[in-house]
Design a protein around this motif. Structure first.
Motif, short mmCIF file in Angstrom:
data_model
loop_
_atom_site.label_atom_id
_atom_site.label_comp_id
_atom_site.label_asym_id
_atom_site.label_seq_id
_atom_site.Cartn_x
_atom_site.Cartn_y
_atom_site.Cartn_z
N MET A 82 0.86 -1.20 0.00
CA MET A 82 0.00 0.00 0.00
C MET A 82 0.89 1.25 0.00
O MET A 82 1.87 1.30 0.74
CB MET A 82 -0.93 0.01 1.21
N SER A 83 0.57 2.22 -0.83
CA SER A 83 1.38 3.43 -0.91
C SER A 83 1.21 4.28 0.35
O SER A 83 0.24 4.13 1.10
CB SER A 83 0.96 4.26 -2.13
N SER A 84 2.16 5.18 0.55
CA SER A 84 2.09 6.08 1.71
C SER A 84 0.83 6.93 1.68
O SER A 84 0.20 7.18 2.72
CB SER A 84 3.32 6.98 1.75
N HIS A 85 0.42 7.36 0.47
CA HIS A 85 -0.79 8.19 0.37
C HIS A 85 -2.04 7.38 0.69
O HIS A 85 -2.98 7.90 1.31
CB HIS A 85 -0.87 8.79 -1.04
N ALA A 86 -2.05 6.11 0.31
CA ALA A 86 -3.19 5.25 0.64
C ALA A 86 -3.24 4.98 2.13
O ALA A 86 -4.33 4.97 2.74
CB ALA A 86 -3.11 3.95 -0.14
N ILE A 87 -2.09 4.76 2.74
CA ILE A 87 -2.04 4.57 4.19
C ILE A 87 -2.54 5.82 4.90
O ILE A 87 -3.34 5.76 5.84
CB ILE A 87 -0.60 4.23 4.63
N TYR A 88 -2.07 6.97 4.46
CA TYR A 88 -2.46 8.27 5.05
C TYR A 88 -3.97 8.46 5.00
O TYR A 88 -4.57 9.00 5.94
CB TYR A 88 -1.74 9.38 4.29
N ALA A 89 -4.60 8.02 3.90
CA ALA A 89 -6.04 8.23 3.71
C ALA A 89 -6.89 7.14 4.34
O ALA A 89 -8.12 7.27 4.39
CB ALA A 89 -6.35 8.31 2.21
#
Length: 258
Positions: free
Chosen positions: A1-8
């Motif tokens: 999972m990308s950092s942006h997906a984790i953040y969201a």
């Protein structure tokens, strides 16, 4: 999972909401200082990636979308703001070495005042509020200037030791304090009551009258009672959420544009 997906993701969104609320609460309670100092929370199961407040925003205006995700090198992984470079030197080291998920660092007035004294810290045998911190306080007495490299944060973190040692509050000589913990709500509750306890001690000392500490064993008993029942901490944090709602989405967009 990308950092942006984790953040969201919903779980990290909740952490961002809690961290932003803690920052607004600290501003509300007079614990902030300009746009300086930092609160952070590590991603679950991580010590090398954590959420932190952005550079340049007053704590009273921080919402969940202002929180930034960074790694231990200070690289922004997700978020719309910059991060102060010095933020990682204390927080990265404390997360990594102590294993605490939450690290709150500020220069709140009365606690900082006690770091300027020869004792360097709160006496946990005085007020009831102070007793909750019995056996939890570490003292880093040696001030070495601004935390502009990793050695400063590592020295502070080693003074606290691993979280299993139980030292989740650090008084930093001539500087400020760190309160750490496993949950944002509980760490903020400790931060708030630490400042209240320091306030009471400073006022009592200012009278010039002899102080009346309790037996250390009793103070330790009170600490165990408070640590063993944290519902009051959760209720306090929930109340703060009702009193200090997040800034509007429009205000957030204006901050990002600025």
């Amino acid at each position: 999972m990308s950092s942006h997906a984790i953040y969201a993701s919903p779980a990290i969104r909740r952490l961002r909401e809690d961290l932003a609320l803690a920052l607004r609460a600290a501003a509300h309670h007079g614990l902030s200082e300009g746009v300086c100092n930092h609160f952070s929370v590590a991603l679950p199961g991580e010590t090398e990636q954590f959420l932190i407040n952005p550079r340049g925003l007053h704590w009273s205006e921080v919402g969940p979308d202002d929180i930034v995700l960074i790694d231990a090198q200070g690289q922004v992984l997700a978020g719309r703001h910059r991060v102060e470079p010095t933020a990682l030197f204390i927080h990265g080291a404390v997360h990594r070495i102590t294993g605490h998920a939450v690290v709150l660092h500020c220069h709140m007035p009365y606690a900082t005042a006690l770091t300027l004294t020869r004792d360097r810290a709160l006496d946990p045998t005085l007020s009831q509020n102070a007793m909750r911190f019995m056996h939890r306080i570490a003292i880093d007495a040696q001030y070495n200037g601004l935390a502009l490299d990793s050695t400063e944060g590592e020295r502070i973190a080693r003074t606290m030791g691993h979280k299993d040692a139980g030292k989740d509050v650090a008084f930093l000589g001539n500087h400020g304090v760190i309160v750490a913990g496993g949950q944002v709500a509980h760490a903020y509750d400790d931060l708030y009551y630490l400042e209240r306890a320091c306030l009471h001690q400073v006022i009592a000392q200012s009278t010039g009258r002899p102080l009346a500490p309790v037996d250390p064993a009793l103070a330790a008993q009170v600490a165990a009672q408070i640590q063993g029942e944290r519902e009051q901490s959760d209720l306090f944090f929930e109340a703060l959420g009702r009193l200090l709602p997040a800034p509007s989405a429009r205000a957030g967009a204006q901050r990002a544009a600025a």
